[in-house]
Scaffold this active site. Structure first.
Site, PDB file in Angstrom:
ATOM      1  N   SER A 371       0.825  -1.191   0.000  1.00  0.00           N
ATOM      2  CA  SER A 371       0.000   0.000   0.000  1.00  0.00           C
ATOM      3  C   SER A 371       0.873   1.260   0.000  1.00  0.00           C
ATOM      4  CB  SER A 371      -0.991  -0.041   1.173  1.00  0.00           C
ATOM      5  OG  SER A 371      -2.040   0.879   0.986  1.00  0.00           O
ATOM      6  N   ASP A 491      -8.435  -6.218  -5.494  1.00  0.00           N
ATOM      7  CA  ASP A 491      -8.084  -5.048  -4.693  1.00  0.00           C
ATOM      8  C   ASP A 491      -8.794  -3.826  -5.264  1.00  0.00           C
ATOM      9  OD1 ASP A 491      -6.955  -3.015  -3.225  1.00  0.00           O
ATOM     10  OD2 ASP A 491      -4.897  -3.718  -3.443  1.00  0.00           O
ATOM     11  N   HIS A 522      -6.793  -6.190  -0.479  1.00  0.00           N
ATOM     12  CA  HIS A 522      -5.634  -5.341  -0.168  1.00  0.00           C
ATOM     13  C   HIS A 522      -4.836  -6.013   0.943  1.00  0.00           C
ATOM     14  CE1 HIS A 522      -3.650  -1.532  -0.718  1.00  0.00           C
ATOM     15  NE2 HIS A 522      -3.742  -1.223   0.568  1.00  0.00           N
TER      16      HIS A 522
END
Length: 803
Positions: A371, A491, A522
């Site tokens: 991320s 995601d 995610h």
């Protein structure tokens, strides 16, 4: 269960012998020993926790060799060979599998074939074959997903191996966990950047936390795994700062800027002089009280790789302010790499000017993280900073516009409605956690937030200079390190365009690159049972950071993809999103999709008036999506649905599905959203991996644990989203050019949906939904616009692998 394994190296017999002797498993004089004595000696060594021959024999007796004999008894019967079935009966037990529950004693290789465990296919093993089988066993994945040699190490196999002169131990091309994690050096330094983002007249100091084996104190030079984590020092509560998404989508003035002109004026304020150096030290003054927070890094800490964490500008312990994806954030990220590579200063504290070098580092750095963490790894890689050898960027943003915007629309990451660049900056501006520091910086940061809010432009949603400065793909020509990208095919936080657009550009870059696509949302994938990702990263880092020639570049597949149709299925291919993939065009007619062009397809309409019902029903965005997709609900009037015929053969979608249409709206503004769906009742693979065993993976001897996870089949469901996309009708040409919309006038729209890879199996139906407001991602304007779609001018173009 399948234990896919891509990183095992094939070694010659002489290489196997050398490596087995290197780890003290095969005696130096093995050729002089009777085969029975050799086999007994080796099996006893597989129980490092047992410290006497009697105890070792007792451990062997717990392993069943045949229906009548345990291993201790069986070893008394052998002469010059070892029965293959017996060897693999024992091997499976050593790997953590259970007799009867997992395999039958008379047919262990049947289970091994089904599970993808390797074995030597011959009836009996002489000494040569026995050694080969032993080497193969050590490099085979166990029930926990770890290699058997890793399991041995976790039980103390290497505790006596390390000599007074510490060094790395390589086996099968990978570094082994021979370092003492019970006496780590845990230290904090302050790296001096070439920034003054808080404009206090001093260069921003960046607090950096290091965990390294104590063996470095004896002179061992080691590489660093560096994770730039704005969350490392905590986060702030920003729920009250989320933007209101129940508002109007603006009617934008017509504008046609030149893309090349979308640049942000660089900071012109003079940079303060570097701090004076008043002395040097090889020891720090502050012990780290935080822990490492990524289990992949922990795994390598036991193997001699330093773990380095830094939050960067604006985070607790550092100077400066968060600027969410800006060049300044990138510069604060690369400053730590420059220090690790010996090209930048750091200090032992914030005031005394005592310089400290990364004297323990071999100047070879890899970046890891998911991320925002992986995003900063991508940002650093596109600067060409010296010392950065490779990145493993998981679910990473490559352009912040593709995270918070889409085709002229404000589009939220899933489950993050109301978040934007300014909110994320406030989330990570954790200097305020120290009250005195916040008193110094809080007012200035509040002013900087106003600049972020103006630049991000939630009014138009257009690509502009602010977003151009946060598009790392524009800097890809600077890239000189090798790249591993990891992304979830489900995601909807960091959408797949971030990986797809970067992968498209990486093809032409003269660096090594690998791509992993899993079925998750995610998430991290290093603790997934069915794939040897951690071991692959070991092969990769051993080559990249220690310079071992271990075939990592050629051994690891270019693209590794997890299938969605069944559990534990991973395939490899040469590319993803290849432009020469064949395509199939589906034509729209009333409620159907057909591969045959339809003459005289009608105009059809839908009304975008679902916001009021969504609010009134007080349902979640997931429940709204279920209702939108369902055959009938209060939201079915808000969409058009088209279904293809049940497939007679599988269709493996690979690429960007494109939707072409001609549309009109009875207003001066509008948007289109598109969902492509797999319809058909089916036990679909979950997108959140299940925990098979809490703390089921041990990362080193007397060291940390990680949960063992796997993607499992869920209960039958009626559909699964394949991909989606959104576009502002005023941005029908591109994301920065705005055109007028005249009410009830038709416009041609071409929308590339988010890239994907999806196995649409036989018997299922391809579905298409066309609608406007997306409750989970777009602005939710309460109105009742009517859209007309010309089906005769509408097609869905699907790229795929199979003809």
């Amino acid at each position: 269960m399948q234990l896919n394994q891509f990183s095992r190296l094939t070694k010659s017999q002489s290489e196997q012998i050398t490596e087995l002797q290197r780890i003290h498993l095969l005696p130096k004089d093995f050729t002089q020993l009777p085969f029975q004595v050799l086999a007994q000696d080796i099996f006893q060594r597989l129980f490092p926790e047992a410290h006497s021959q009697s105890t070792q024999s007792g451990q062997l007796s717990l392993l069943q060799a045949t229906t009548e004999l345990n291993l201790t008894a069986y070893l008394e019967t052998i002469d010059t060979s070892f029965d293959q079935v017996v060897f693999y009966n024992v091997a499976l037990q050593l790997l953590g599998f259970e007799m009867t529950t997992d395999f039958e004693l008379d047919q262990p290789t049947a289970f091994m074939t089904a599970t993808k465990l390797p074995f030597i296919d011959q009836a009996a093993f002489d000494q040569t074959a026995f050694i080969e089988a032993l080497y193969l066993l050590l490099t085979t994945r166990s029930q926990t997903g770890l290699l058997y040699l890793d399991q041995l190490a976790n039980r103390g196999f290497f505790t006596d191996w390390q000599s007074d002169q510490p060094q790395f131990l390589i086996f099968n091309g990978k570094v082994q966990p021979v370092f003492d994690t019970s006496h780590l050096i845990r230290e904090v330094v302050y790296v001096e950047s070439s920034l003054d983002t808080d404009q206090d007249g001093q260069r921003d100091l960046l607090e950096t936390t290091i965990f390294r084996p104590r063996e470095t104190e004896a002179g061992l030079k080691i590489p660093a795994l560096y994770t730039a984590s704005p969350y490392y020092k905590g986060i702030n509560d920003v729920d009250a700062d989320l933007h209101n998404v129940d508002t109007t989508i603006a009617t934008k003035p017509v504008q046609q800027p030149n893309l090349a002109d979308l640049t942000q004026t660089p900071t012109t304020a003079p940079l303060p002089q570097p701090r004076a150096v008043n002395g040097t030290s090889m020891t720090t003054e502050l012990n780290a009280t935080d822990d490492s927070n990524y289990s992949l890094n922990d795994y390598f800490l036991a193997r001699g790789f330093a773990n380095v964490y830094a939050g960067g500008i604006g985070t607790r312990g550092s100077d400066g302010v968060r600027t969410c994806g800006s060049p300044e954030e990138t510069a604060s990220t690369t400053a730590i790499i420059e220090w690790l590579a010996g090209n930048r200063r750091a200090f032992t504290n914030r005031t005394d000017g005592i310089e400290i070098k990364a004297w323990w580092c071999n100047h070879q750095v890899a970046m890891t993280g998911k991320s925002y963490l992986g995003t900063l790894a991508t940002a650093a890689a596109t600067t060409g900073v010296e010392g950065l050898r490779t990145i493993v960027a998981e679910a990473a943003i490559s352009s912040w516009y593709d995270y918070y915007r889409e085709n002229g629309l404000v589009v939220a990451p899933i489950d993050c409605q109301g978040e934007d660049a300014d909110v994320l900056a406030k989330l990570c501006q954790t200097r305020q956690k120290d009250a005195a520091d916040h008193a110094l910086s809080g007012t200035f940061f509040a002013d900087q937030l106003k600049a972020l809010q103006e630049g991000q432009d939630r009014i138009t949603g257009n690509y502009n200079a602010f977003w151009a400065a946060r598009n790392y793909r524009d800097n890809l020509a600077n890239l000189n390190c090798d790249v591993i990208l990891v992304h979830g095919l489900n995601d909807w936080n960091v959408k797949l365009q971030n990986a797809g657009a970067l992968w498209d550009l990486l093809r032409d870059q003269p660096v090594n690159k690998k791509l992993f696509l899993h079925q998750g949302e995610h998430i991290y994938m290093n603790n997934i049972q069915s794939i040897d990702f951690t071991d692959m990263m070991n092969l990769w880092f051993t080559h990249q950071l220690l310079g071992v020639e271990n075939q990592a570049v050629t051994k690891l597949p270019a693209v590794t993809i997890q299938g969605n149709a069944q559990e534990a299925t991973w395939t490899t291919q040469a590319d993803w999103l290849a432009l020469d993939n064949p395509t199939t065009t589906f034509w729209l007619n009333e409620q159907t999709l057909s591969t045959n062009a339809t003459e005289n397809a009608p105009l059809t309409t839908f009304k975008d008036d679902g916001v009021a019902a969504f609010r009134a029903q007080k349902i979640s965005t997931a429940a709204w999506q279920d209702a939108l997709i369902a055959d009938q609900s209060s939201f079915t009037g808000n969409r058009l649905r088209f279904l293809g015929s049940p497939l007679t053969e599988p269709l493996i979608i690979d690429g960007r599905i494109q939707f072409r249409t001609r549309v009109a709206v009875n207003a001066e503004r509008g948007l289109l959203s598109v969902l492509v769906i797999d319809y058909g009742q089916f036990n679909r693979l979950g997108t959140t991996p299940a925990v098979l065993a809490a703390k089921g993976q041990q990362l080193g001897y007397q060291w940390r644990y990680d949960d063992l996870k796997e993607f499992k089949l869920n209960r039958p469901s009626n559909y699964q989203v394949i991909t989606k996309g959104h576009i502002n009708l005023q941005n029908r040409h591109n994301s920065y050019q705005t055109d007028a919309v005249t009410p009830n006038e038709f416009y041609d729209i071409t929308l590339d949906l988010q890239p994907t890879h999806y196995d649409l199996t036989a018997g299922h139906q391809l579905g298409l939904l066309v609608y406007a407001t997306d409750m989970g991602m777009t602005i939710r304007e309460e109105q009742a616009f009517v859209y007309q779609v010309d089906l005769a001018a509408s097609q869905l173009i699907v790229p795929h692998l199979n003809d």
